[in-house]
Write a protein that holds these residues in place. Structure first.
Motif, PDB file in Angstrom:
ATOM      1  N   SER A 225      23.858  41.284  42.809  1.00 50.12           N
ATOM      2  CA  SER A 225      22.795  41.465  43.796  1.00 50.12           C
ATOM      3  C   SER A 225      22.833  42.838  44.452  1.00 50.12           C
ATOM      4  CB  SER A 225      22.903  40.386  44.883  1.00 50.12           C
ATOM      5  OG  SER A 225      22.774  39.092  44.335  1.00 50.12           O
ATOM      6  N   ASN A 226      23.964  43.529  44.357  1.00 53.69           N
ATOM      7  CA  ASN A 226      24.109  44.858  44.966  1.00 53.69           C
ATOM      8  C   ASN A 226      24.721  45.829  43.960  1.00 53.69           C
ATOM      9  OD1 ASN A 226      23.656  44.214  48.119  1.00 53.69           O
ATOM     10  ND2 ASN A 226      24.865  42.557  47.178  1.00 53.69           N
ATOM     11  N   PRO A 227      24.051  46.031  42.828  1.00 53.73           N
ATOM     12  CA  PRO A 227      24.676  46.824  41.753  1.00 53.73           C
ATOM     13  C   PRO A 227      24.980  48.259  42.155  1.00 53.73           C
ATOM     14  CG  PRO A 227      22.339  46.476  41.319  1.00 53.73           C
ATOM     15  CD  PRO A 227      22.692  45.583  42.463  1.00 53.73           C
ATOM     16  N   ASP A 228      24.133  48.858  43.006  1.00 54.67           N
ATOM     17  CA  ASP A 228      24.346  50.261  43.366  1.00 54.67           C
ATOM     18  C   ASP A 228      25.670  50.480  44.085  1.00 54.67           C
ATOM     19  OD1 ASP A 228      21.920  50.831  42.233  1.00 54.67           O
ATOM     20  OD2 ASP A 228      20.810  50.859  44.131  1.00 54.67           O
ATOM     21  N   ASP A 229      26.199  49.442  44.715  1.00 56.30           N
ATOM     22  CA  ASP A 229      27.463  49.578  45.439  1.00 56.30           C
ATOM     23  C   ASP A 229      28.675  49.512  44.521  1.00 56.30           C
ATOM     24  OD1 ASP A 229      26.001  49.688  47.774  1.00 56.30           O
ATOM     25  OD2 ASP A 229      26.261  47.557  48.238  1.00 56.30           O
ATOM     26  N   GLY A 249      39.390  35.107  31.920  1.00 51.55           N
ATOM     27  CA  GLY A 249      40.532  35.187  32.820  1.00 51.55           C
ATOM     28  C   GLY A 249      40.855  36.609  33.216  1.00 51.55           C
ATOM     29  N   GLU A 250      39.849  37.490  33.176  1.00 52.50           N
ATOM     30  CA  GLU A 250      40.046  38.897  33.551  1.00 52.50           C
ATOM     31  C   GLU A 250      40.564  38.988  34.988  1.00 52.50           C
ATOM     32  OE1 GLU A 250      39.554  43.111  32.523  1.00 52.50           O
ATOM     33  OE2 GLU A 250      39.513  41.255  31.364  1.00 52.50           O
ATOM     34  N   TRP A 251      41.581  39.839  35.181  1.00 49.84           N
ATOM     35  CA  TRP A 251      42.156  39.993  36.511  1.00 49.84           C
ATOM     36  C   TRP A 251      41.144  40.576  37.480  1.00 49.84           C
ATOM     37  CZ3 TRP A 251      47.567  42.566  35.333  1.00 49.84           C
ATOM     38  CH2 TRP A 251      48.345  41.654  34.585  1.00 49.84           C
ATOM     39  N   GLY A 252      41.263  40.192  38.732  1.00 50.52           N
ATOM     40  CA  GLY A 252      40.459  40.786  39.787  1.00 50.52           C
ATOM     41  C   GLY A 252      41.252  41.837  40.535  1.00 50.52           C
ATOM     42  N   GLY A 253      40.536  42.751  41.195  1.00 51.98           N
ATOM     43  CA  GLY A 253      41.184  43.823  41.946  1.00 51.98           C
ATOM     44  C   GLY A 253      40.423  44.133  43.217  1.00 51.98           C
ATOM     45  N   HIS A 254      40.544  45.389  43.651  1.00 54.81           N
ATOM     46  CA  HIS A 254      39.976  45.791  44.936  1.00 54.81           C
ATOM     47  C   HIS A 254      38.457  45.614  44.965  1.00 54.81           C
ATOM     48  CE1 HIS A 254      40.169  47.875  48.794  1.00 54.81           C
ATOM     49  NE2 HIS A 254      39.089  48.537  48.438  1.00 54.81           N
ATOM     50  N   MET A 255      37.777  45.918  43.871  1.00 59.97           N
ATOM     51  CA  MET A 255      36.324  45.809  43.861  1.00 59.97           C
ATOM     52  C   MET A 255      35.889  44.352  44.047  1.00 59.97           C
ATOM     53  SD  MET A 255      33.571  47.595  41.308  1.00 59.97           S
ATOM     54  CE  MET A 255      34.254  46.940  39.808  1.00 59.97           C
ATOM     55  N   GLU A 256      36.584  43.428  43.413  1.00 58.31           N
ATOM     56  CA  GLU A 256      36.238  42.017  43.570  1.00 58.31           C
ATOM     57  C   GLU A 256      36.549  41.536  44.995  1.00 58.31           C
ATOM     58  OE1 GLU A 256      36.004  43.141  39.699  1.00 58.31           O
ATOM     59  OE2 GLU A 256      37.901  43.217  40.802  1.00 58.31           O
ATOM     60  N   LEU A 257      37.610  42.055  45.591  1.00 58.64           N
ATOM     61  CA  LEU A 257      37.914  41.703  46.973  1.00 58.64           C
ATOM     62  C   LEU A 257      36.816  42.201  47.917  1.00 58.64           C
ATOM     63  CD1 LEU A 257      41.766  42.401  47.111  1.00 58.64           C
ATOM     64  CD2 LEU A 257      40.635  40.183  47.249  1.00 58.64           C
ATOM     65  N   MET A 258      36.299  43.398  47.658  1.00 55.75           N
ATOM     66  CA  MET A 258      35.189  43.905  48.463  1.00 55.75           C
ATOM     67  C   MET A 258      33.980  42.977  48.351  1.00 55.75           C
ATOM     68  SD  MET A 258      35.400  47.992  47.592  1.00 55.75           S
ATOM     69  CE  MET A 258      33.777  48.267  48.307  1.00 55.75           C
ATOM     70  N   ALA A 259      33.694  42.537  47.125  1.00 55.61           N
ATOM     71  CA  ALA A 259      32.550  41.647  46.914  1.00 55.61           C
ATOM     72  C   ALA A 259      32.755  40.314  47.616  1.00 55.61           C
ATOM     73  CB  ALA A 259      32.333  41.436  45.412  1.00 55.61           C
ATOM     74  N   LEU A 260      33.970  39.784  47.576  1.00 55.80           N
ATOM     75  CA  LEU A 260      34.237  38.497  48.203  1.00 55.80           C
ATOM     76  C   LEU A 260      34.214  38.583  49.727  1.00 55.80           C
ATOM     77  CD1 LEU A 260      37.047  37.252  45.798  1.00 55.80           C
ATOM     78  CD2 LEU A 260      34.740  36.309  46.027  1.00 55.80           C
TER      79      LEU A 260
END
Length: 316
Positions: A225-229, A249-260
């Protein structure tokens, strides 16, 4: 100009360095193995030792002037001598388990026959000399293994030293690639925040998903929903990236934490073993006084797969 052929001394020096490197690598792998990963680690170490032994034996035979197709198999005596030498590498790796290393049996002089000695086997003598040199390397590697820091235990100890400061205790999360999402799910549920994001998650009506996967979908939908970010930080097309978040099962990181943090409207605090806390804010549309906090612990050495997140629950 073609490279000059490798001399015997250079070949032996390279072999010794490869064996030292393998000793160190195996020692570290076995010290970091958990009960669940120990069998796989042991199998991998045996494979690495076997491959190094076979390659070095082949190189030694080829150096004597044989071609790859013509190189004969080692004689029984040469094979036994080489096995004794290569076996020292495995013994050094097992030093962390306090196994003893058998000392080499000195070679007895060949008996005289008809008043004359047998012609010495130069290949066997060369391998025996290398085995003697390897004894010194094994002793050195054993000492280094005993003095090598246990990074796993150090990290756990340091993390525990910070728990009291923030009033948290660790909830171990399974290290299976979903740990970031499972840790967030545990935090949201145990703090009574629920797993319903602020935007609609794209799942089929009636579809039941495990908690960690609901969190995966929440992260993917926020990014979509916010691809530009986010696309500026990706190394692959947006659609491929989103599919990995939702369905693998791809690992998550900082970008996924920002999204969450944005999706759930919470502040995510990530505690490191050095005491540093990464604070990931939910966004400008959530007032600080209204933002709920969740806590995760970030580990680099404590789990066989590498980087890992645990849930840090508030102490009741």
């Amino acid at each position: 100009m073609a490279d000059a052929p490798e001399t015997l001394d250079a070949l032996q020096a390279r072999h010794r360095k490869e064996q030292r490197d393998l000793v160190s690598r195996i020692t570290q792998k076995k010290k970091q193995a958990s009960k669940k990963t120990r069998k796989g680690v042991n199998d991998e170490c045996e494979r690495l030792e076997r491959e190094l032994k076979e390659r070095q034996a082949r190189e030694l035979v080829l150096h004597n002037g044989d071609t790859p197709d013509e190189a004969p198999a080692l004689s029984e005596e040469e094979h036994e001598a080489y096995e004794g030498n290569a076996g020292q590498v495995n013994e050094a790796a097992k030093a962390v388990e306090a196994l003893s290393i058998a000392s080499a049996t000195p070679e007895q002089p060949a008996p005289e026959q008809n008043g004359s000695r047998k012609k010495p086997n130069r290949a066997k003598a060369r391998l025996a000399r290398r085995a003697a040199e390897q004894d010194a390397l094994v002793a050195q590697a054993k000492e280094e293994a005993a003095n090598m820091p246990d990074l796993r235990e150090q990290e756990r100890t340091r993390m525990e030293q910070h728990f009291g400061k923030y009033g948290v205790e660790v909830k171990e999360i399974r290290p299976d690639g979903h740990c970031l999402y499972a840790a967030v799910a545990d935090q949201m549920e145990t703090r009574g925040l629920g797993l319903k994001p602020r935007i609609q998650v794209k799942i089929q009506e009636g579809e039941k998903l495990p908690d960690y996967k609901r969190v995966r979908y929440a992260a993917a939908d926020l990014i979509e929903s916010n691809p530009d970010d986010f696309v500026g930080f990706m190394e692959e097309p947006l659609g491929v990236y989103l599919q990995k978040i939702r369905e693998t099962g791809e690992w998550g990181g900082h970008m996924e934490l920002m999204a969450l943090a944005k999706s759930y409207g919470v502040k995510i605090n990530v505690l490191h073993s050095d005491g540093r806390v990464d604070k990931i804010e939910p966004g400008a549309d959530v007032q600080d006084k209204d933002a709920k906090e969740i806590w995760l612990g970030y580990y680099r050495h404590s789990h066989g797969l590498g980087e890992h997140y645990n849930s840090l629950r508030k102490v009741s």
